[in-house]
Design a protein around this motif. Sequence first.
Motif, PDB file in Angstrom:
ATOM      1  N   LEU A  75       0.831  -1.202   0.000  1.00  0.00           N
ATOM      2  CA  LEU A  75       0.000   0.000   0.000  1.00  0.00           C
ATOM      3  C   LEU A  75       0.862   1.246   0.000  1.00  0.00           C
ATOM      4  O   LEU A  75       1.879   1.303   0.706  1.00  0.00           O
ATOM      5  CB  LEU A  75      -0.866   0.033   1.258  1.00  0.00           C
ATOM      6  CG  LEU A  75      -2.007  -0.968   1.373  1.00  0.00           C
ATOM      7  CD1 LEU A  75      -2.525  -1.009   2.806  1.00  0.00           C
ATOM      8  CD2 LEU A  75      -3.138  -0.616   0.412  1.00  0.00           C
ATOM      9  N   SER A  76       0.460   2.258  -0.759  1.00  0.00           N
ATOM     10  CA  SER A  76       1.101   3.564  -0.630  1.00  0.00           C
ATOM     11  C   SER A  76       0.663   4.178   0.706  1.00  0.00           C
ATOM     12  O   SER A  76      -0.336   3.753   1.299  1.00  0.00           O
ATOM     13  CB  SER A  76       0.676   4.473  -1.780  1.00  0.00           C
ATOM     14  OG  SER A  76      -0.694   4.800  -1.634  1.00  0.00           O
ATOM     15  N   GLU A  77       1.410   5.178   1.156  1.00  0.00           N
ATOM     16  CA  GLU A  77       1.067   5.870   2.402  1.00  0.00           C
ATOM     17  C   GLU A  77      -0.347   6.476   2.318  1.00  0.00           C
ATOM     18  O   GLU A  77      -1.128   6.416   3.265  1.00  0.00           O
ATOM     19  CB  GLU A  77       2.120   6.959   2.649  1.00  0.00           C
ATOM     20  CG  GLU A  77       1.926   7.774   3.904  1.00  0.00           C
ATOM     21  CD  GLU A  77       2.214   7.003   5.182  1.00  0.00           C
ATOM     22  OE1 GLU A  77       2.403   5.773   5.122  1.00  0.00           O
ATOM     23  OE2 GLU A  77       2.216   7.644   6.251  1.00  0.00           O
ATOM     24  N   ARG A  78      -0.664   7.046   1.153  1.00  0.00           N
ATOM     25  CA  ARG A  78      -1.998   7.642   0.970  1.00  0.00           C
ATOM     26  C   ARG A  78      -3.102   6.621   1.133  1.00  0.00           C
ATOM     27  O   ARG A  78      -4.133   6.881   1.749  1.00  0.00           O
ATOM     28  CB  ARG A  78      -2.136   8.221  -0.442  1.00  0.00           C
ATOM     29  CG  ARG A  78      -1.259   9.361  -0.695  1.00  0.00           C
ATOM     30  CD  ARG A  78      -1.285   9.792  -2.148  1.00  0.00           C
ATOM     31  NE  ARG A  78      -0.312  10.846  -2.292  1.00  0.00           N
ATOM     32  CZ  ARG A  78      -0.485  12.065  -1.807  1.00  0.00           C
ATOM     33  NH1 ARG A  78      -1.615  12.390  -1.216  1.00  0.00           N
ATOM     34  NH2 ARG A  78       0.461  12.966  -1.925  1.00  0.00           N
ATOM     35  N   VAL A  85      -8.563   1.972  -1.537  1.00  0.00           N
ATOM     36  CA  VAL A  85      -7.693   1.962  -2.724  1.00  0.00           C
ATOM     37  C   VAL A  85      -8.543   2.195  -3.970  1.00  0.00           C
ATOM     38  O   VAL A  85      -9.595   1.576  -4.128  1.00  0.00           O
ATOM     39  CB  VAL A  85      -6.950   0.602  -2.811  1.00  0.00           C
ATOM     40  CG1 VAL A  85      -6.483   0.296  -4.222  1.00  0.00           C
ATOM     41  CG2 VAL A  85      -5.775   0.569  -1.832  1.00  0.00           C
ATOM     42  N   ASN A  86      -8.101   3.097  -4.842  1.00  0.00           N
ATOM     43  CA  ASN A  86      -8.813   3.291  -6.117  1.00  0.00           C
ATOM     44  C   ASN A  86      -7.938   2.966  -7.323  1.00  0.00           C
ATOM     45  O   ASN A  86      -8.395   3.073  -8.458  1.00  0.00           O
ATOM     46  CB  ASN A  86      -9.370   4.716  -6.226  1.00  0.00           C
ATOM     47  CG  ASN A  86      -8.303   5.724  -6.612  1.00  0.00           C
ATOM     48  OD1 ASN A  86      -7.120   5.524  -6.341  1.00  0.00           O
ATOM     49  ND2 ASN A  86      -8.712   6.800  -7.244  1.00  0.00           N
ATOM     50  N   THR A  87      -6.668   2.589  -7.064  1.00  0.00           N
ATOM     51  CA  THR A  87      -5.728   2.322  -8.158  1.00  0.00           C
ATOM     52  C   THR A  87      -4.912   1.074  -7.832  1.00  0.00           C
ATOM     53  O   THR A  87      -4.246   1.038  -6.791  1.00  0.00           O
ATOM     54  CB  THR A  87      -4.765   3.517  -8.343  1.00  0.00           C
ATOM     55  OG1 THR A  87      -5.539   4.719  -8.471  1.00  0.00           O
ATOM     56  CG2 THR A  87      -3.896   3.354  -9.575  1.00  0.00           C
ATOM     57  N   VAL A 134      -8.608  13.572   3.847  1.00  0.00           N
ATOM     58  CA  VAL A 134      -8.161  14.158   5.116  1.00  0.00           C
ATOM     59  C   VAL A 134      -6.648  14.380   5.133  1.00  0.00           C
ATOM     60  O   VAL A 134      -6.170  15.496   5.404  1.00  0.00           O
ATOM     61  CB  VAL A 134      -8.593  13.277   6.309  1.00  0.00           C
ATOM     62  CG1 VAL A 134      -7.901  13.702   7.592  1.00  0.00           C
ATOM     63  CG2 VAL A 134     -10.106  13.330   6.489  1.00  0.00           C
ATOM     64  N   TYR A 135      -5.903  13.336   4.840  1.00  0.00           N
ATOM     65  CA  TYR A 135      -4.447  13.454   4.891  1.00  0.00           C
ATOM     66  C   TYR A 135      -3.914  14.489   3.896  1.00  0.00           C
ATOM     67  O   TYR A 135      -3.127  15.372   4.276  1.00  0.00           O
ATOM     68  CB  TYR A 135      -3.797  12.074   4.679  1.00  0.00           C
ATOM     69  CG  TYR A 135      -2.319  12.122   4.451  1.00  0.00           C
ATOM     70  CD1 TYR A 135      -1.461  12.566   5.460  1.00  0.00           C
ATOM     71  CD2 TYR A 135      -1.775  11.741   3.227  1.00  0.00           C
ATOM     72  CE1 TYR A 135      -0.092  12.624   5.249  1.00  0.00           C
ATOM     73  CE2 TYR A 135      -0.410  11.793   3.016  1.00  0.00           C
ATOM     74  CZ  TYR A 135       0.424  12.241   4.020  1.00  0.00           C
ATOM     75  OH  TYR A 135       1.772  12.299   3.799  1.00  0.00           O
ATOM     76  N   PRO A 136      -4.336  14.452   2.628  1.00  0.00           N
ATOM     77  CA  PRO A 136      -3.847  15.472   1.691  1.00  0.00           C
ATOM     78  C   PRO A 136      -4.165  16.906   2.138  1.00  0.00           C
ATOM     79  O   PRO A 136      -3.326  17.793   1.982  1.00  0.00           O
ATOM     80  CB  PRO A 136      -4.567  15.140   0.382  1.00  0.00           C
ATOM     81  CG  PRO A 136      -4.948  13.710   0.502  1.00  0.00           C
ATOM     82  CD  PRO A 136      -5.149  13.422   1.951  1.00  0.00           C
ATOM     83  N   LEU A 137      -5.335  17.133   2.715  1.00  0.00           N
ATOM     84  CA  LEU A 137      -5.690  18.494   3.143  1.00  0.00           C
ATOM     85  C   LEU A 137      -4.823  18.944   4.314  1.00  0.00           C
ATOM     86  O   LEU A 137      -4.335  20.074   4.349  1.00  0.00           O
ATOM     87  CB  LEU A 137      -7.177  18.574   3.511  1.00  0.00           C
ATOM     88  CG  LEU A 137      -8.164  18.445   2.351  1.00  0.00           C
ATOM     89  CD1 LEU A 137      -9.594  18.351   2.874  1.00  0.00           C
ATOM     90  CD2 LEU A 137      -8.038  19.612   1.377  1.00  0.00           C
ATOM     91  N   LEU A 138      -4.607  18.045   5.281  1.00  0.00           N
ATOM     92  CA  LEU A 138      -3.753  18.387   6.426  1.00  0.00           C
ATOM     93  C   LEU A 138      -2.325  18.626   5.957  1.00  0.00           C
ATOM     94  O   LEU A 138      -1.659  19.575   6.364  1.00  0.00           O
ATOM     95  CB  LEU A 138      -3.780  17.251   7.453  1.00  0.00           C
ATOM     96  CG  LEU A 138      -5.071  17.079   8.251  1.00  0.00           C
ATOM     97  CD1 LEU A 138      -5.070  15.748   8.969  1.00  0.00           C
ATOM     98  CD2 LEU A 138      -5.238  18.224   9.244  1.00  0.00           C
TER      99      LEU A 138
END
Length: 275
Positions: A75-78, A85-87, A134-138
């Motif tokens: 898994l990527s961190e995102r 998972v979408n990819t 959430v994570y990308p916004l933070l």
Amino acid sequence: IRQFAVVGNPIKHSRSPAIHQMFAAQTGVALEYSTLLSPLDGFAETVGQFFAAGGCGLNITVPFKEQAYVLSAKLSERARLAGAVNTLWQQDGQLNGCNTDGLGLLSDLQRLNAPLEGARILLIGAGGASKGVVYPLLNAGCARLHIVNRTEERAQAMRAHFSSQLPDYATRMSAGGLLQAEGEWDLVINATSSGLQDTAPELPGVRYAADALAYDMLYAALPTPFMRQAAEAGAHRCVDGLGMLVGQAAASFAIWNGMTPQLEPVLRELRRQLQ
Ligand code: ATR
């Protein structure tokens, strides 16, 4: 020719094939991108067969993103933080999973010149769509991220989850019910599915800052119920989520093909098709 597909149930109306074919034409990558209807109880088999037949990459949509997360060997961190998972793609014999929904939102907010550094953000909804951003916004440096949801406990559970996963960001996060959304916001994001029932969440006391943006993750030919509500509440800029859709597709395309396509022409064409 490289084979890709989007898996979901239902899947007929997905715009992903059209988007990826436009990316392919733009970048010169030879690919086929189709839709794949998976039985509700046969997601793992559907994915297994696709890669066994030499497929290069899959996008995952409703209702399988959590199952795709479980299925991913790496898994990527995102993806880990989103729990979805979408990819998917295969690397060294292992199934890899990433979540590009948050990247899609960030690229669209950048296109719209919505500054995130220091921003006060209200995030409505506590389902899968909300978790992914959430994570990308933070990480983009917002000053405050307040999560509200119709079922308050889900918003609290989500805040608790991200606070323990991201302790450095914990003090910037808060959560509550829809009645606790009052305050002045620079960015209000609707990540609920209420628009599908042609309604918007009631948000008494929400005020929009002078140059605030109201962003609906849903998209439609006409302004969505949330966009109409936000305009009435004083938001001068109200947009739908078509740009996020194109952005997440572009981030998946880049993972698989090593090239980042241009978003604007594809977004313009999709908007034209939607009208
Ligand atoms: P998704 O993966 O699209 O986020 P989901 O996990 O089913 O789907 O979550 C749907 C979200 O929309 C939830 O936050 C839900 O609120 P609840 O947790 O209270 O169910 C929200 N939602 C759906 N319909 C709504 C409505 N009419 N008003 C307000 N919120 C709504």
